[in-house]
Design a protein around this motif. Structure first.
Motif, mmCIF file in Angstrom:
data_model
loop_
_atom_site.group_PDB
_atom_site.id
_atom_site.type_symbol
_atom_site.label_atom_id
_atom_site.label_comp_id
_atom_site.label_asym_id
_atom_site.label_seq_id
_atom_site.Cartn_x
_atom_site.Cartn_y
_atom_site.Cartn_z
ATOM 1 N N GLY A 111 0.848 -1.180 0.000
ATOM 2 C CA GLY A 111 0.000 0.000 0.000
ATOM 3 C C GLY A 111 0.885 1.231 0.000
ATOM 4 N N SER A 112 0.512 2.219 0.827
ATOM 5 C CA SER A 112 1.291 3.458 0.886
ATOM 6 C C SER A 112 2.677 3.240 1.477
ATOM 7 N N ASP A 113 2.880 2.068 2.101
ATOM 8 C CA ASP A 113 4.172 1.747 2.710
ATOM 9 C C ASP A 113 5.149 1.098 1.724
ATOM 10 N N LEU A 114 4.822 1.101 0.443
ATOM 11 C CA LEU A 114 5.692 0.477 -0.562
ATOM 12 C C LEU A 114 7.114 1.002 -0.481
ATOM 13 N N GLN A 115 8.067 0.105 -0.443
ATOM 14 C CA GLN A 115 9.481 0.446 -0.616
ATOM 15 C C GLN A 115 9.822 0.125 -2.072
ATOM 16 N N VAL A 224 1.440 8.298 -9.355
ATOM 17 C CA VAL A 224 0.788 7.575 -8.260
ATOM 18 C C VAL A 224 0.445 6.171 -8.744
ATOM 19 N N VAL A 225 0.610 5.190 -7.871
ATOM 20 C CA VAL A 225 0.308 3.802 -8.196
ATOM 21 C C VAL A 225 -0.437 3.161 -7.045
ATOM 22 N N VAL A 226 -1.164 2.082 -7.356
ATOM 23 C CA VAL A 226 -1.892 1.338 -6.329
ATOM 24 C C VAL A 226 -1.905 -0.127 -6.734
ATOM 25 N N ASP A 227 -1.792 -1.011 -5.749
ATOM 26 C CA ASP A 227 -1.791 -2.454 -5.977
ATOM 27 C C ASP A 227 -3.236 -2.928 -6.134
ATOM 28 N N GLY A 228 -3.659 -3.145 -7.375
ATOM 29 C CA GLY A 228 -5.036 -3.534 -7.643
ATOM 30 C C GLY A 228 -5.419 -4.865 -7.036
ATOM 31 N N PHE A 229 -4.486 -5.811 -6.961
ATOM 32 C CA PHE A 229 -4.788 -7.111 -6.366
ATOM 33 C C PHE A 229 -5.016 -6.976 -4.860
ATOM 34 N N HIS A 230 -4.209 -6.138 -4.227
ATOM 35 C CA HIS A 230 -4.366 -5.903 -2.790
ATOM 36 C C HIS A 230 -5.723 -5.260 -2.504
ATOM 37 N N HIS A 320 -3.679 3.005 0.664
ATOM 38 C CA HIS A 320 -3.402 2.094 -0.446
ATOM 39 C C HIS A 320 -2.533 2.683 -1.549
ATOM 40 N N LYS A 321 -2.579 3.993 -1.776
ATOM 41 C CA LYS A 321 -1.858 4.566 -2.914
ATOM 42 C C LYS A 321 -0.471 5.044 -2.520
ATOM 43 N N PHE A 322 0.445 4.977 -3.481
ATOM 44 C CA PHE A 322 1.838 5.363 -3.274
ATOM 45 C C PHE A 322 2.215 6.393 -4.329
ATOM 46 N N ALA A 323 2.785 7.515 -3.888
ATOM 47 C CA ALA A 323 3.171 8.598 -4.802
ATOM 48 C C ALA A 323 4.692 8.731 -4.861
ATOM 49 N N TYR A 324 5.202 9.074 -6.028
ATOM 50 C CA TYR A 324 6.636 9.293 -6.220
ATOM 51 C C TYR A 324 6.787 10.195 -7.437
ATOM 52 N N LYS A 325 7.975 10.727 -7.636
ATOM 53 C CA LYS A 325 8.209 11.581 -8.796
ATOM 54 C C LYS A 325 9.407 11.061 -9.571
ATOM 55 N N LEU A 326 9.177 10.753 -10.827
ATOM 56 C CA LEU A 326 10.252 10.256 -11.676
ATOM 57 C C LEU A 326 11.279 11.352 -11.928
ATOM 58 N N LYS A 327 12.551 10.951 -11.938
ATOM 59 C CA LYS A 327 13.640 11.850 -12.310
ATOM 60 C C LYS A 327 14.090 11.509 -13.728
ATOM 61 N N PRO A 328 14.633 12.466 -14.462
ATOM 62 C CA PRO A 328 15.167 12.154 -15.783
ATOM 63 C C PRO A 328 16.163 10.989 -15.701
ATOM 64 N N GLY A 329 15.973 9.996 -16.549
ATOM 65 C CA GLY A 329 16.808 8.800 -16.524
ATOM 66 C C GLY A 329 16.152 7.624 -15.826
ATOM 67 N N ARG A 338 -1.992 -5.655 -12.905
ATOM 68 C CA ARG A 338 -2.131 -5.580 -11.449
ATOM 69 C C ARG A 338 -2.077 -4.155 -10.918
ATOM 70 N N VAL A 339 -1.128 -3.364 -11.376
ATOM 71 C CA VAL A 339 -0.872 -2.029 -10.826
ATOM 72 C C VAL A 339 -1.628 -0.973 -11.629
ATOM 73 N N LEU A 340 -2.503 -0.233 -10.950
ATOM 74 C CA LEU A 340 -3.158 0.907 -11.578
ATOM 75 C C LEU A 340 -2.289 2.133 -11.348
ATOM 76 N N HIS A 341 -2.230 3.010 -12.334
ATOM 77 C CA HIS A 341 -1.353 4.168 -12.232
ATOM 78 C C HIS A 341 -2.085 5.444 -12.620
ATOM 79 N N GLY A 342 -1.537 6.562 -12.187
ATOM 80 C CA GLY A 342 -2.111 7.860 -12.494
ATOM 81 C C GLY A 342 -1.041 8.924 -12.400
ATOM 82 N N ARG A 343 -1.460 10.181 -12.461
ATOM 83 C CA ARG A 343 -0.516 11.300 -12.488
ATOM 84 C C ARG A 343 -1.187 12.552 -11.952
ATOM 85 N N GLN A 344 -0.435 13.368 -11.226
ATOM 86 C CA GLN A 344 -0.916 14.680 -10.823
ATOM 87 C C GLN A 344 -0.766 15.656 -11.994
ATOM 88 N N SER A 345 -1.610 16.657 -12.025
ATOM 89 C CA SER A 345 -1.541 17.641 -13.100
ATOM 90 C C SER A 345 -0.295 18.501 -12.957
#
Length: 381
Positions: A111-115, A224-230, A320-329, A338-345
């Motif tokens: 969930g939100s505790d994803l490492q 943002v991602v969430v474990d759909g199976f969970h 349940h949801k986990f947020a992160y920000k991709l860096k170039p590369g 399994r994993v549903l994904h989204g994005r902030q504006s």
């Protein structure tokens, strides 16, 4: 990450010769060793959580025009035909029968505790053991971040060659996620993207998705991602009837537009696809391509939407949801079943401020490579 043409979701040709032998390419002597890449694994040479830190075909004798990207052989977008009893990424991944006990052990819910697991991109490309660990973790956790790739288009084509080949869809062998004029897809705007899986409008949706960050905006644009199976398991625990509705009701999906070519596709899918034991094997959820047509008896409409709202509320709950920000590369790789994904504006500008390149692979191709790596790395079938 495609949301859908004309609706809104984020979202090759010659088969490889059977005579080519699988092998890892030699690492160029001038390149640094695994773990030395910025944002890498701190020299551990294995998967590390974010915050804590083979094989390739011989080159084909092709002459490419300047600026032209090589395209690996790919499977067609349609005509895959999901076979009954072959629901998941190989029977070892979502198998039935005698392997039912192994399935629970192989999945690690989160969930939100994803490492978020990380591994340097270069290790994947030049080391079979690292690639084996990547694919095993992708199968078990559902998401892995590759770090230190070059910030240019074409890195996903290389990754596809390393696995086998990419999946061709109506958006092309790879596609560019960025703000575009006259966008045919919500992903090609700066708007927020709600949780979704890609391409439920296809009979056989792509199994694995790759998103390579080439350029990132300063403000906004978090992933943002969430474990759909969970979440499916949670729904089944708290409201078995809602779970039964979503796993038995056929929902209409449609997508019409022009990109790689013109297309008009339609499909019926259950939001939660389950196997004979009632275990989730694929989530098919994308409001951007869900059709206005809903071919069910009128008395079942309200119960369906009540069940869908409960599922959607669980997907979007803070636990349940986990947020992160991709860096170039960075290249995020995840299980699209399994994993549903989204994005902030994020804010648009006079120039492109955020650019991701995307691609797909089928689980059949990924599991094929994993089996071969298991044999070569562990010396067992």
């Amino acid at each position: 990450m495609l949301a859908a043409a004309g609706a809104g979701q984020e979202p090759a040709h010659r088969h490889p010769s059977a005579s080519r032998r699988a092998r890892a390419p030699r690492r160029p002597a001038a390149q640094h060793e695994p773990g030395d890449t910025e944002g890498g694994s701190s020299g551990c040479g294995s998967l590390c959580p974010r915050g804590v830190g083979g094989w390739e075909r011989e080159p084909l004798p092709l002459r490419l025009a300047e600026g032209q990207l090589p395209v690996s052989p790919v499977l067609p977008a349609l005509g895959q035909g999901a076979q009954a009893g072959h629901r998941g990424p190989g029977r070892e991944h979502r198998g039935e029968g005698s392997r039912s006990g192994r399935q629970k052990k192989e999945r690690q819910y989160w969930g939100s505790d994803l490492q978020l697991p990380e591994i340097p991109f270069e290790d994947i490309m030049y080391n079979d053991e690292s690639m084996y660990k990547w694919l095993c973790t992708l199968k078990k956790v559902g998401i892995v971040l590759l770090t230190g790739a070059a910030t240019r288009q074409g890195e996903l084509v290389k990754l596809g060659h390393r696995i086998g080949f990419l999946r061709l869809t109506f958006y092309g062998p790879t596609w560019q996620v960025q703000d575009k004029a006259d966008a045919n897809n919500v992903a090609y705007t700066t708007a927020k993207l709600c949780f979704h899986t890609d391409y439920p409008v296809l009979q056989h949706p792509p199994g694995v998705q790759f998103l390579h960050c080439i350029k990132q905006t300063a403000a906004g644009g978090e992933s943002v991602v969430v474990d759909g199976f969970h979440v499916s398991n949670k729904l089944k625990e708290q409201n078995p009837q809602a779970h039964q509705i979503l796993s038995s009701t056929a929902v209409d999906y449609t997508d019409v537009g022009v990109d790689y070519c013109d297309f008009a596709v339609q499909c019926k899918q259950r939001i939660i696809d389950v196997d004979s034991r009632g275990q989730a094997v694929r989530i098919n959820y994308n409001n951007a391509t869900r059709d206005t047509v809903f071919d069910i008896p009128a008395e079942k409409v309200r119960p369906f939407y009540a069940a869908l709202k409960e599922f959607d509320d669980l997907l979007n709950s803070a636990e349940h949801k986990f947020a992160y920000k991709l860096k170039p590369g960075d290249i995020v790789t995840f299980d699209n079943w399994r994993v549903l994904h989204g994005r902030q504006s994020y804010q648009s500008g006079s120039e492109v401020t955020r650019h991701l390149e995307g691609a797909y692979a089928d689980w059949d191709v990924v599991m094929s490579r994993l089996r071969l790596l298991r044999k070569s790395v562990l010396n067992r079938d």
